[in-house]
Write a protein that holds these residues in place. Structure first.
Motif, mmCIF file in Angstrom:
data_model
loop_
_atom_site.group_PDB
_atom_site.id
_atom_site.type_symbol
_atom_site.label_atom_id
_atom_site.label_comp_id
_atom_site.label_asym_id
_atom_site.label_seq_id
_atom_site.Cartn_x
_atom_site.Cartn_y
_atom_site.Cartn_z
ATOM 1 N N ILE A 22 0.831 -1.207 0.000
ATOM 2 C CA ILE A 22 0.000 0.000 0.000
ATOM 3 C C ILE A 22 0.861 1.250 0.000
ATOM 4 O O ILE A 22 0.626 2.200 -0.743
ATOM 5 C CB ILE A 22 -0.945 0.004 1.222
ATOM 6 N N ARG A 23 1.891 1.246 0.852
ATOM 7 C CA ARG A 23 2.749 2.423 0.944
ATOM 8 C C ARG A 23 3.499 2.670 -0.364
ATOM 9 O O ARG A 23 3.672 3.802 -0.793
ATOM 10 C CB ARG A 23 3.773 2.253 2.073
ATOM 11 N N ARG A 24 3.938 1.602 -1.009
ATOM 12 C CA ARG A 24 4.676 1.769 -2.264
ATOM 13 C C ARG A 24 3.789 2.327 -3.364
ATOM 14 O O ARG A 24 4.212 3.130 -4.190
ATOM 15 C CB ARG A 24 5.258 0.429 -2.717
ATOM 16 N N ASN B 68 14.615 13.119 -0.539
ATOM 17 C CA ASN B 68 15.519 11.973 -0.668
ATOM 18 C C ASN B 68 14.916 10.739 -0.025
ATOM 19 O O ASN B 68 14.108 10.834 0.899
ATOM 20 C CB ASN B 68 16.852 12.280 0.029
ATOM 21 N N ARG B 69 15.312 9.596 -0.498
ATOM 22 C CA ARG B 69 14.988 8.349 0.204
ATOM 23 C C ARG B 69 15.916 8.241 1.413
ATOM 24 O O ARG B 69 17.063 8.690 1.373
ATOM 25 C CB ARG B 69 15.168 7.158 -0.730
ATOM 26 N N ILE B 70 15.406 7.626 2.468
ATOM 27 C CA ILE B 70 16.181 7.554 3.712
ATOM 28 C C ILE B 70 16.310 6.111 4.171
ATOM 29 O O ILE B 70 15.314 5.381 4.271
ATOM 30 C CB ILE B 70 15.520 8.396 4.825
ATOM 31 N N PHE B 71 17.543 5.715 4.445
ATOM 32 C CA PHE B 71 17.856 4.377 4.956
ATOM 33 C C PHE B 71 18.174 4.509 6.444
ATOM 34 O O PHE B 71 19.153 5.154 6.816
ATOM 35 C CB PHE B 71 19.055 3.806 4.198
ATOM 36 N N ARG C 23 13.925 -0.292 -5.372
ATOM 37 C CA ARG C 23 12.470 -0.363 -5.483
ATOM 38 C C ARG C 23 11.755 0.672 -4.603
ATOM 39 O O ARG C 23 10.543 0.866 -4.732
ATOM 40 C CB ARG C 23 11.989 -1.774 -5.115
ATOM 41 N N ILE C 24 12.484 1.308 -3.702
ATOM 42 C CA ILE C 24 11.891 2.298 -2.810
ATOM 43 C C ILE C 24 11.728 3.627 -3.545
ATOM 44 O O ILE C 24 12.623 4.068 -4.252
ATOM 45 C CB ILE C 24 12.774 2.507 -1.558
ATOM 46 N N VAL D 173 10.956 6.053 3.544
ATOM 47 C CA VAL D 173 11.914 5.616 4.558
ATOM 48 C C VAL D 173 11.927 4.094 4.619
ATOM 49 O O VAL D 173 10.877 3.452 4.650
ATOM 50 C CB VAL D 173 11.540 6.170 5.952
ATOM 51 N N VAL D 174 13.125 3.511 4.631
ATOM 52 C CA VAL D 174 13.283 2.064 4.761
ATOM 53 C C VAL D 174 14.156 1.797 5.980
ATOM 54 O O VAL D 174 15.065 2.577 6.284
ATOM 55 C CB VAL D 174 13.909 1.459 3.479
#
Length: 282
Positions: A19-21, A29-32, A93-94, A99-100
């Motif tokens: 759902i989130r994707r 930015n994407r955050i790890f 894929r994020i 946030v992952v």
């Protein structure tokens, strides 16, 4: 509690991730976010996902998913050898603005992969004494935890249970010190944004407004996120009400009270072990 059922939990997590994707692509930015288990991952994700432009991807990278010595059984997954290709595939894929999270032992290649994919990397740390007690209560309570039966079977009280965690159970569950040392280099990397459980507890409490504004402004600047100062209080108010089923009490420095429940010999054993690791970084 529903999350005691492992299959139900995994199904719920998978549905949430999808759902989130599908429903969000941001501009940030994407955050790890990497952390030691029981260091308060839920606090930092709760904070970040209240910021405009950021959402939780629903993805938590399990160690076995990026381990060349992969095994879904934690009992056979203690030796970590990073599979860069697997990690890169997951992170690609994020979507932007998501946030992952993960609990991966340190490997400089993880930071390189994140940098190459334009991720901002965050490490969540906490006082090791609090992690030790949080781990004890978590394993004792959660019947589906792979070390629950071992802990219950071999300890008659907290004192003996803490000793078990300190000593571990061979390769399946290494001694506490060995498990913590796997993460120590995360604290030293200049390419990683450091976040502490103790600071986030202050933010969640919402009492010191000057500290909160300063802390949030500094964190968002490091993450490269534009923000409006008047919205910082909205972020704080939002995370006050958030919790986690894995969160017992969310206190910083609770180990002081827990020490009173132990024998002096066990307290001494804890302190002696912590002297062998660069505890200041945590």
């Amino acid at each position: 509690m529903i999350y005691e059922n492992k299959k139900v939990k995994e199904l719920a997590q998978f549905a949430y991730m999808i759902i989130r994707r599908l429903d969000y692509t941001g501009k940030s930015n994407r955050i790890f976010v990497n952390s030691i288990p029981k260091s308060g991952t839920h606090l930092v994700t709760a904070l970040l996902t209240e910021v405009d432009g950021l959402k939780n991807s629903g993805v938590h990278i399990k160690t076995y998913e990026v381990n060349k010595n992969a095994s879904k059984s934690p009992l056979r997954n203690s030796k970590f050898s990073l599979d860069e290709y697997a990690l890169e595939n997951i992170l690609k894929r994020i979507r932007l603005g998501q946030v992952v999270t993960s609990h991966l032992p340190y490997n400089k290649k993880i930071i390189e992969v994140c940098r190459n994919l334009n991720y901002k990397t965050v490490f969540m740390r906490r006082n090791l004494r609090d992690i030790l007690f949080s781990e004890y209560y978590y394993i004792k309570k959660l019947e589906r935890h792979f070390m629950h039966d071992w802990l219950i079977r071999n300890s008659k009280c907290m004192d003996s249970g803490i000793k078990l965690l300190l000593e571990g159970d061979g390769d399946a569950f290494p001694p506490f010190l060995d498990r913590m040392e796997r993460f120590s280099e995360w604290c030293k990397s200049k390419d990683v944004i450091q976040v502490s459980f103790e600071d986030l507890v202050k933010v969640k409490a919402g009492e010191d407004l000057d500290f909160i504004k300063s802390y949030l402004a500094d964190l968002l600047e490091k993450l490269g996120i534009k923000y409006e100062e008047e919205k910082l209080s909205d972020v704080t108010n939002a995370i006050k009400s958030k919790g986690s089923f894995t969160m017992r009490n969310g206190k910083a420095g609770g180990w002081r009270e827990e020490y009173k429940k132990l024998t002096s010999l066990t307290v001494e054993k804890i302190e002696n072990q912590l002297e062998l690791i660069d505890n200041k970084n945590f």
